[in-house]
Structures are given as structure tokens and as C-alpha cells.
Design a protein around this motif. Structure first.
Motif, PDB file in Angstrom:
ATOM      1  N   SER A 163       0.707  -1.116  -0.022  1.00 19.17           N
ATOM      2  CA  SER A 163      -0.082   0.038  -0.176  1.00 19.17           C
ATOM      3  C   SER A 163       0.855   1.246   0.008  1.00 19.17           C
ATOM      4  O   SER A 163       0.435   2.190  -0.486  1.00 19.17           O
ATOM      5  CB  SER A 163      -0.867  -0.191   1.198  1.00 19.17           C
ATOM      6  OG  SER A 163      -0.422   0.186   2.291  1.00 19.17           O
ATOM      7  N   LYS A 164       2.102   1.153   0.252  1.00 22.85           N
ATOM      8  CA  LYS A 164       3.012   2.335   0.373  1.00 22.85           C
ATOM      9  C   LYS A 164       3.685   2.460  -0.782  1.00 22.85           C
ATOM     10  O   LYS A 164       4.415   3.266  -0.908  1.00 22.85           O
ATOM     11  CB  LYS A 164       4.217   2.226   1.603  1.00 22.85           C
ATOM     12  CG  LYS A 164       3.535   2.439   2.872  1.00 22.85           C
ATOM     13  CD  LYS A 164       4.550   1.978   3.810  1.00 22.85           C
ATOM     14  CE  LYS A 164       4.188   2.751   5.400  1.00 22.85           C
ATOM     15  NZ  LYS A 164       4.272   4.007   5.367  1.00 22.85           N
ATOM     16  N   GLY A 165       3.474   1.627  -1.889  1.00 24.30           N
ATOM     17  CA  GLY A 165       4.103   1.739  -3.269  1.00 24.30           C
ATOM     18  C   GLY A 165       5.334   0.979  -3.133  1.00 24.30           C
ATOM     19  O   GLY A 165       6.120   1.304  -4.259  1.00 24.30           O
ATOM     20  N   ALA A 166       5.661  -0.042  -2.300  1.00 25.43           N
ATOM     21  CA  ALA A 166       6.993  -0.829  -2.602  1.00 25.43           C
ATOM     22  C   ALA A 166       6.691  -1.900  -3.437  1.00 25.43           C
ATOM     23  O   ALA A 166       5.777  -2.443  -3.648  1.00 25.43           O
ATOM     24  CB  ALA A 166       7.504  -1.208  -1.076  1.00 25.43           C
ATOM     25  N   CYS A 167       7.753  -2.165  -3.996  1.00 26.61           N
ATOM     26  CA  CYS A 167       7.764  -3.416  -4.787  1.00 26.61           C
ATOM     27  C   CYS A 167       8.299  -4.633  -3.841  1.00 26.61           C
ATOM     28  O   CYS A 167       9.058  -4.622  -3.139  1.00 26.61           O
ATOM     29  CB  CYS A 167       8.632  -3.690  -6.021  1.00 26.61           C
ATOM     30  SG  CYS A 167       9.033  -4.926  -6.681  1.00 26.61           S
ATOM     31  N   VAL A 168       7.401  -5.718  -3.503  1.00 28.77           N
ATOM     32  CA  VAL A 168       7.228  -6.424  -2.588  1.00 28.77           C
ATOM     33  C   VAL A 168       7.501  -8.068  -2.992  1.00 28.77           C
ATOM     34  O   VAL A 168       7.087  -8.370  -3.737  1.00 28.77           O
ATOM     35  CB  VAL A 168       5.936  -6.910  -1.552  1.00 28.77           C
ATOM     36  CG1 VAL A 168       6.411  -7.532  -0.474  1.00 28.77           C
ATOM     37  CG2 VAL A 168       5.643  -5.399  -1.163  1.00 28.77           C
ATOM     38  N   ILE A 169       8.778  -8.552  -2.657  1.00 29.11           N
ATOM     39  CA  ILE A 169       9.169  -9.930  -2.943  1.00 29.11           C
ATOM     40  C   ILE A 169       9.142 -10.642  -1.424  1.00 29.11           C
ATOM     41  O   ILE A 169       9.589 -10.370  -0.654  1.00 29.11           O
ATOM     42  CB  ILE A 169      10.609 -10.058  -3.377  1.00 29.11           C
ATOM     43  CG1 ILE A 169      10.889  -9.082  -4.487  1.00 29.11           C
ATOM     44  CG2 ILE A 169      10.954 -11.511  -3.457  1.00 29.11           C
ATOM     45  CD1 ILE A 169      12.434  -8.968  -5.058  1.00 29.11           C
ATOM     46  N   GLY A 170       8.183 -11.785  -1.675  1.00 28.13           N
ATOM     47  CA  GLY A 170       7.850 -12.670  -0.498  1.00 28.13           C
ATOM     48  C   GLY A 170       8.534 -13.865  -0.617  1.00 28.13           C
ATOM     49  O   GLY A 170       8.789 -14.755  -1.655  1.00 28.13           O
ATOM     50  N   SER A 171       9.049 -14.447   0.301  1.00 32.79           N
ATOM     51  CA  SER A 171       9.423 -16.116   0.338  1.00 32.79           C
ATOM     52  C   SER A 171       8.529 -16.643   1.267  1.00 32.79           C
ATOM     53  O   SER A 171       8.214 -16.039   2.317  1.00 32.79           O
ATOM     54  CB  SER A 171      10.877 -16.104   0.713  1.00 32.79           C
ATOM     55  OG  SER A 171      11.100 -15.597   2.016  1.00 32.79           O
ATOM     56  N   VAL A 172       8.444 -17.910   0.856  1.00 30.57           N
ATOM     57  CA  VAL A 172       7.418 -18.842   1.681  1.00 30.57           C
ATOM     58  C   VAL A 172       8.018 -20.197   1.890  1.00 30.57           C
ATOM     59  O   VAL A 172       9.052 -20.696   1.235  1.00 30.57           O
ATOM     60  CB  VAL A 172       5.884 -18.859   1.103  1.00 30.57           C
ATOM     61  CG1 VAL A 172       5.430 -17.716   0.899  1.00 30.57           C
ATOM     62  CG2 VAL A 172       6.306 -19.317  -0.407  1.00 30.57           C
ATOM     63  N   GLY A 173       7.394 -21.124   2.716  1.00 28.36           N
ATOM     64  CA  GLY A 173       8.008 -22.169   3.302  1.00 28.36           C
ATOM     65  C   GLY A 173       7.618 -23.427   1.869  1.00 28.36           C
ATOM     66  O   GLY A 173       8.502 -24.315   2.056  1.00 28.36           O
ATOM     67  N   ASN A 174       6.566 -23.257   1.417  1.00 32.16           N
ATOM     68  CA  ASN A 174       6.372 -24.137   0.150  1.00 32.16           C
ATOM     69  C   ASN A 174       5.515 -23.395  -0.962  1.00 32.16           C
ATOM     70  O   ASN A 174       4.810 -22.508  -0.702  1.00 32.16           O
ATOM     71  CB  ASN A 174       5.541 -25.480   0.935  1.00 32.16           C
ATOM     72  CG  ASN A 174       4.355 -24.916   1.761  1.00 32.16           C
ATOM     73  OD1 ASN A 174       3.346 -24.410   1.014  1.00 32.16           O
ATOM     74  ND2 ASN A 174       4.251 -25.266   3.013  1.00 32.16           N
TER      75      ASN A 174
END
Length: 324
Positions: A163-174
């Protein structure tokens, strides 16, 4: 008679027993609270099992709750009987129908937020606020990496950062969590153990690396977090769900002029003025739909063992809470 879950021995969830307790009148700077909703978090499970030996036994577990002020100490001038309040405390005691707390811990709840939302997600959301606005500043067009992007904190973090305008890369467990992470606002999602993790990050960032990494997993992700960050970047380690991080040499930081932080929420909210400022920021984020919470799941206080079983058996972060 007031009731509380009294932990007398570490063990499985069946050690959580409801008992009668005596609650004293509040002293000068204290409040007597009739609790309405009590948060249940993995920290509570670690305390119950004995993984964390931070609660002296016998003791009442629980770090977070909401309720109504029933009595006010002589010097607690900021609160009145009938006020709705929420609180977070490192001194435990939340698994109870009534309790006395220091008034400095209490925050008045706005009318547009329910008690169960505060009990389940206030500490998570204020942790995100701390990470994004106190420890560092997440700005529009920042490229950030969030580990455990679908967890209790990560799910709120992904939404708020987007919502702040960042490019978000997420990492997850599976792989099963990838679509959920995208739905929470992650632009890109990778699993912790995929072999081309760092290569993918570098492709996205044109070889520069991410501006900031927010790592709550610890041991299993820290090496890739370091490799994924840009020169002069900032790595914030705020958890260790997979185990503690090995010591790091100053020369490793010097190789890319990196900054590393290890913030603890309670140190930030110990300043009353900052605590109120951070809380108001969280309340605004809820009101403006910058963050939406997982489904709320209530259990009776007497059924705290069942709530622990439910939380332990699932993947990701839910909103489990107890009602006295």
C-alpha cells in the motif's frame, strides 16, 4: 471469582488448566481490566512447551488482550471506568478473565476497531509499523524482501508495504503458499529452498539486489537474505522461527557496506509517546484498509488447550483468540 489459565508445568496443551485466581485492586498507576478477547500466538506455545523459559512457573501465559476498564488507580488519570483498551506486555498474564496492568501498557481502542481484532493482530501490526517506520523507512519504489510472507506478521507486512508503493518480494516455506502470498500484495514469490532463489532476486533487481530485507525465519533464510541485498542495503532480522542465526563477521558487512538490525518491539513501545504514535499509525492502517486480517477464530478461555492445538496444526498465521 476471576479465572485464569495457570501453567504449572511445561508440556503438551493439556497442561493448560483453568483455575480460580484472586485479582487485587489496582495500585496508583494501574488499571483493573475485565478482559473480552485474548490473543493466542506461537510465542504462547513456545512458553507452554518450555522452548521459551521466560515465564516463571506457576504463571499465567499470554502477551496480548483487549478489555474494559473496571477500576482505576489513583494516579491513572488518562483512563476512566468503561474505557475499551488493548495492551501488549512482556510480563505475561493475559490468559485470564480479569487482571491488573500498568496503565502505561494500555492503549484506548477506537470505536471503529473491535476487541477481537486488537487481541489477535495489534502486536503483529505494531511490529510491522516498527519495522517499516521506526527501524527503517519503507518508501515508494523500494524493492524489499519479506520472509514468511504469509505468516502472522508477514501477511500484514506484505499488504501494508504494498500500500506504500513498495515492490514486495515474498518468500514462503512451500509451493502451496505462493498464491496466498500474491493475494496479500507480493509482486514476486519464491520458496526458501529453491536453488535459483538469489538468481531470481538479481534478475528482478537488474543485478543490484533488494534495498531492504525483513527476515523473521533466521537460520534457514539468512544466508540467502545476505546474498540478495544491495550494496548499502539494510537487513532487519526480527525473528528466528527456524533457529538462531550464526555470528556474522564485520568483514561480511563491509563487503557491501551493509547494515543489520535486530529490533525488539518491547524496547520501542517502552517509550509511551512513541507507543501511542505507533498505535495510532496501526489504527489508521486498519481504518484505511491498508491491512486486512485473517479470519477470526474464537475459543473459550477454558478451551485454551484446544486453541493451542488448532494453532499448532495449521500452516501460516491465523487469528485465534480466547474469550473469558
Amino acid at each position: 471469582m476471576s479465572k485464569a489459565i495457570v501453567l504449572r508445568n511445561h508440556g503438551k496443551s493439556n497442561v493448560l488448566k483453568l483455575e480460580d485466581v484472586i485479582v487485587e485492586k489496582p495500585k496508583d498507576n494501574e488499571l483493573l481490566i475485565k478482559q473480552t478477547a485474548i490473543g493466542v500466538h506461537f510465542h504462547d506455545i513456545y512458553v507452554r512447551s518450555g522452548l521459551y523459559k521466560t515465564l516463571e512457573l506457576p504463571g499465567i501465559p499470554g502477551l496480548e488482550a483487549a478489555g474494559v476498564v473496571q477500576d482505576v488507580g489513583n494516579k491513572s488519570r488518562d483512563f476512566n471506568i468503561g474505557d475499551r483498551i488493548g495492551y501488549i506486555t512482556k510480563y505475561y498474564g493475559a490468559y485470564a478473565s480479569h487482571r491488573v496492568i500498568d496503565s502505561k501498557l494500555a492503549i484506548k481502542i477506537p470505536n471503529y476497531i473491535t476487541d477481537d481484532v486488537i487481541a489477535t493482530n495489534f502486536s503483529r501490526a505494531i511490529t510491522v509499523q516498527m519495522l517499516m517506520e521506526q527501524v527503517t523507512q519503507v518508501k515508494p519504489n523500494d524493492i524489499i524482501l519479506i520472509t514468511a510472507a504469509t505468516g502472522g506478521v508477514g501477511s500484514l507486512f506484505s499488504q501494508w508495504a504494498k500500500s506504500k508503493g513498495a515492490c514486495v518480494i515474498g518468500s514462503v516455506g512451500n509451493d502451496e503458499k505462493i498464491s496466498l502470498a500474491h493475494s496479500l500484495g507480493c509482486d514476486y514469490v519464491f520458496t526458501y529452498n529453491q536453488k535459483d532463489f538469489v538468481t531470481q532476486i538479481m534478475d528482478i533487481t537488474k543485478g543490484n539486489g533488494v534495498d531492504k530485507v525483513f527476515d523473521s525465519v533466521g537460520k534457514d533464510t539468512f544466508e540467502n537474505s545476505l546474498k540478495s541485498i544491495s550494496a548499502c542495503g539494510h537487513l532487519i532480522n526480527f525473528g528466528q522461527s527456524s533457529g538462531p542465526v550464526e555470528p556474522i563477521s564485520m568483514s561480511t558487512l563491509a563487503s557491501k557496506s551493509l547494515t543489520i538490525s535486530r529490533p525488539i518491539l518491547f524496547d520501542y513501545i517502552s517509550n509511551s509517546n512513541l507507543y501511542k504514535k505507533m498505535a495510532n499509525s496501526v489504527f489508521n492502517a486498519f481504518q484505511n484498509n491498508q491491512i486486512k486480517i485473517p479470519k477470526l477464530e474464537p475459543y473459550k478461555l477454558k478451551d485454551a488447550s484446544l486453541a493451542h492445538d488448532v494453532l499448532e496444526s495449521r500452516r501460516g498465521g491465523g487469528s485465534v483468540f480466547l474469550t473469558p
